[in-house]
Every structure is written in C-alpha cells, then in structure tokens.
Design a protein around this motif. Sequence first.
Motif, PDB file in Angstrom:
ATOM      1  N   ARG A  49      33.193  -1.028  31.322  1.00 59.69           N
ATOM      2  CA  ARG A  49      32.324   0.145  31.187  1.00 59.69           C
ATOM      3  C   ARG A  49      31.778   0.617  32.521  1.00 59.69           C
ATOM      4  O   ARG A  49      31.494   1.808  32.689  1.00 59.69           O
ATOM      5  CB  ARG A  49      31.182  -0.185  30.220  1.00 59.69           C
ATOM      6  N   VAL A  50      31.630  -0.289  33.475  1.00 60.34           N
ATOM      7  CA  VAL A  50      31.125   0.118  34.792  1.00 60.34           C
ATOM      8  C   VAL A  50      32.258   0.284  35.800  1.00 60.34           C
ATOM      9  O   VAL A  50      32.006   0.581  36.968  1.00 60.34           O
ATOM     10  CB  VAL A  50      30.062  -0.873  35.322  1.00 60.34           C
ATOM     11  N   ASN A  51      33.493   0.121  35.342  1.00 58.93           N
ATOM     12  CA  ASN A  51      34.669   0.356  36.186  1.00 58.93           C
ATOM     13  C   ASN A  51      35.672   1.204  35.406  1.00 58.93           C
ATOM     14  O   ASN A  51      36.787   0.775  35.113  1.00 58.93           O
ATOM     15  CB  ASN A  51      35.315  -0.975  36.592  1.00 58.93           C
ATOM     16  N   PRO A  52      35.279   2.444  35.067  1.00 57.49           N
ATOM     17  CA  PRO A  52      36.102   3.259  34.166  1.00 57.49           C
ATOM     18  C   PRO A  52      37.461   3.645  34.747  1.00 57.49           C
ATOM     19  O   PRO A  52      38.363   4.037  33.994  1.00 57.49           O
ATOM     20  CB  PRO A  52      35.231   4.496  33.917  1.00 57.49           C
ATOM     21  N   GLY A  53      37.629   3.531  36.046  1.00 57.82           N
ATOM     22  CA  GLY A  53      38.914   3.883  36.652  1.00 57.82           C
ATOM     23  C   GLY A  53      39.992   2.836  36.448  1.00 57.82           C
ATOM     24  O   GLY A  53      41.181   3.117  36.657  1.00 57.82           O
ATOM     25  N   LEU A  54      39.613   1.628  36.058  1.00 60.79           N
ATOM     26  CA  LEU A  54      40.588   0.574  35.801  1.00 60.79           C
ATOM     27  C   LEU A  54      41.246   0.838  34.451  1.00 60.79           C
ATOM     28  O   LEU A  54      40.589   0.901  33.425  1.00 60.79           O
ATOM     29  CB  LEU A  54      39.901  -0.792  35.787  1.00 60.79           C
ATOM     30  N   LYS A  55      42.558   0.995  34.456  1.00 60.12           N
ATOM     31  CA  LYS A  55      43.293   1.266  33.223  1.00 60.12           C
ATOM     32  C   LYS A  55      43.577  -0.050  32.508  1.00 60.12           C
ATOM     33  O   LYS A  55      44.024  -1.016  33.129  1.00 60.12           O
ATOM     34  CB  LYS A  55      44.593   1.998  33.524  1.00 60.12           C
ATOM     35  N   ILE A  56      43.348  -0.064  31.190  1.00 60.54           N
ATOM     36  CA  ILE A  56      43.418  -1.318  30.437  1.00 60.54           C
ATOM     37  C   ILE A  56      44.374  -1.186  29.263  1.00 60.54           C
ATOM     38  O   ILE A  56      44.211  -0.321  28.400  1.00 60.54           O
ATOM     39  CB  ILE A  56      42.022  -1.734  29.925  1.00 60.54           C
ATOM     40  N   GLY A  57      45.372  -2.060  29.240  1.00 60.03           N
ATOM     41  CA  GLY A  57      46.261  -2.168  28.101  1.00 60.03           C
ATOM     42  C   GLY A  57      45.915  -3.411  27.299  1.00 60.03           C
ATOM     43  O   GLY A  57      44.891  -4.064  27.525  1.00 60.03           O
ATOM     44  N   ILE A  58      46.788  -3.763  26.352  1.00 56.61           N
ATOM     45  CA  ILE A  58      46.543  -4.894  25.463  1.00 56.61           C
ATOM     46  C   ILE A  58      47.546  -5.994  25.762  1.00 56.61           C
ATOM     47  O   ILE A  58      48.753  -5.764  25.763  1.00 56.61           O
ATOM     48  CB  ILE A  58      46.645  -4.484  23.980  1.00 56.61           C
ATOM     49  N   HIS A  59      47.027  -7.191  26.020  1.00 59.47           N
ATOM     50  CA  HIS A  59      47.834  -8.367  26.332  1.00 59.47           C
ATOM     51  C   HIS A  59      47.941  -9.193  25.049  1.00 59.47           C
ATOM     52  O   HIS A  59      47.144 -10.090  24.791  1.00 59.47           O
ATOM     53  CB  HIS A  59      47.141  -9.156  27.448  1.00 59.47           C
TER      54      HIS A  59
END
Length: 252
Positions: A49-59
């Motif tokens: 939430r405090v690093n919104p630029g990090l793109k996150i997928g599902i592992h």
Amino acid sequence: MKLIANADDYGLSEGVNYGIIDAYQNGIVRSTTMMVGMPGETHAVELARVNPGLKIGIHLRLTAGQSLCSGLKTLTNEAGQFNNQTDFYGNENICPEEVEREFRAQIDRFLSLGLKPTHLDSHHHCYGHPAAYTVVQKIAKELAIPLRTVDSKEVSRIGEFSYRFSDEFYGDVSESMLLDIVDREIARQGQNCILEVMCHPAYIDPALYQMSSYCIQRVRETEILNSDSVKRALAERGVELTDYDFVTQLAG
C-alpha cells in the motif's frame, strides 16, 4: 531489451518482504509475485500500500505451507500441509479438480486483500505439473492476465517482442551471472526482446530460516540487484527495466 526482474515469494515472511521492497526501491526489481496464506501476508499488504509502483502478481503454491482448502487428499497430509516438492512431483495421482479448487481459493484470497494481480506464476514451478498446467492456463485466460512459462528454453512472441523466462539466477549468484544471462539473451534474440529473470531478494528472519534452506543466497541476491555496477552495466547494454503491465499492453 526489456528486463523483468521478478521477485518470487513476496508474503513468505517479513524478511522476504523487506528484501523485495529494498530491491524495488533501490535496485532493479519492478515486479513481484505474492504467496497468500503465508506468515508474511499481512505485512506484505501493508508494504504494498505504501509502494504502489511495485507490480504484484500471484505466486501460486502447492509445495509449501498450509492449504486454504480442506480435504485435498492428493495434495496435502492429514494436517492440511502441502507435500514437499519431491513428493509433489513424484505423485502421479494428483487430482486436477483439487488443484483448481486450491488455486481459485488462493486467487480469491489475493483479491480479497484489495490487490490487483498483474500475472500468475508459481512456487517451485508447481503449475508445470501435468495435473496443474491445463488448470492454470484456463484460470489465466479467465482473468485475462499473463502466465509465466515454466520452460526456460521456450521462446514465445508477444507483439513485436520475443519473450523468455530464465530461472538461472539462483544458487551461487554473482553480478557476472546475472549479466551473462542478459548478454546471452541479447546475443540470441537481439534487443527486441523481453527477458524475465526470476530472483529471490530477502533478508533473513526466523520464519524464513525455518522454512527455507535458501537463505544467505537471498541476501546476496539483494546486494546484486541493488548494485550500482549492475545498474550501470544494464544501462550500457541498452536494457530497460519493465514489468508485466508492459506485457499485458503488448498482448492486448
């Protein structure tokens, strides 16, 4: 070349989360994939939430931790713990319906955390199992998000770019190892390519130490991914850092 340095195992532990965020804020990581239902899940969401630029997928996972579904007779022991990697891959009787039920539960859990998945991949390449791959292909199509290949020799086309996934940055890692992976891909495919490199930045905490034998190597990976000399070397080679949003745009 477009380089996706994807940090696996986000959510595994707080130490792993801190390493990944460090490699995002100070290094070349722009993409990560999160394991839900693991000790670092809540902490991972807070950092996201405090690093919104990090793109996150599902592992997605079938070889570590507790299952989210009950009654998975071909995947877990009586306590609901997933079988280890060796037993998983040696099992020819895995039920695809159980795999699908668990994968969908993990994806639903991820979405319930308020996160938007950029792509799917898996722990220990578990969805490469014959009983799982057709299942995950169907789910990825439903979600309209990319699916990381499990075959590092496979080269595919995404728009005008070639794409390949590499799991070679592992073990006795070094800066030269990482740059050699990049150089070989440029030599094979030219500059008009996308290379995804799997990585595991982390800092060691008690939870990670108990769950994984791959510990000090993760700290070394973090150092390499954050290295100014690596960043300079990539820039000199014309490498641009990117993430799976770029892949989705091309495919769309």
